[in-house]
Scaffold this motif. Sequence first.
Motif, PDB file in Angstrom:
ATOM      1  N   GLN A 273     -10.211  -1.866   5.788  1.00 43.18           N
ATOM      2  CA  GLN A 273     -10.217  -2.815   4.319  1.00 43.18           C
ATOM      3  C   GLN A 273     -10.913  -1.543   3.601  1.00 43.18           C
TER       4      GLN A 273
ATOM      5  N   ASN B 188      -9.474 -12.660   6.041  1.00 44.53           N
ATOM      6  CA  ASN B 188      -9.623 -11.138   5.933  1.00 44.53           C
ATOM      7  C   ASN B 188     -11.570 -10.920   6.904  1.00 44.53           C
TER       8      ASN B 188
ATOM      9  N   ARG C 286      -6.465   0.627  -4.768  1.00 43.42           N
ATOM     10  CA  ARG C 286      -5.939  -0.443  -6.177  1.00 43.42           C
ATOM     11  C   ARG C 286      -7.464   0.372  -7.229  1.00 43.42           C
TER      12      ARG C 286
ATOM     13  N   GLU D   7      -7.910  -0.322   1.376  1.00 47.19           N
ATOM     14  CA  GLU D   7      -7.240  -1.227   0.915  1.00 47.19           C
ATOM     15  C   GLU D   7      -7.896  -1.391  -0.833  1.00 47.19           C
TER      16      GLU D   7
END
Length: 92
Positions: free
Chosen positions: A63, A29, A70, A66
């Motif tokens: 990233q 990642n 959330r 993302e």
Amino acid sequence: MRERDIETYLRKRVKASGGIAYKWTSPGNAGVPDRIVILPFNRVHFVELKAPGLKPTPLQLAQHRELAARGCSVWVIDSKEGVDAFLQEART
């Protein structure tokens, strides 16, 4: 000033605030923020550190999106003053 100087300052200031600043690496990642900062009272933030004036790469921004999607707090900091501002706001 170098990025690592700002990172060292962040670690020291977070520790003085009663928190911890874990270095974050996530195999597979690329582009995740540099640090996971955990402050008292369940305050968790992701921090991307940059040398003064530098911006996150497109992969890093992806990233960050993302994480933000959330509900996570993501900060980009490029100065000692930015660290101080982050801690001031993150504690409220």
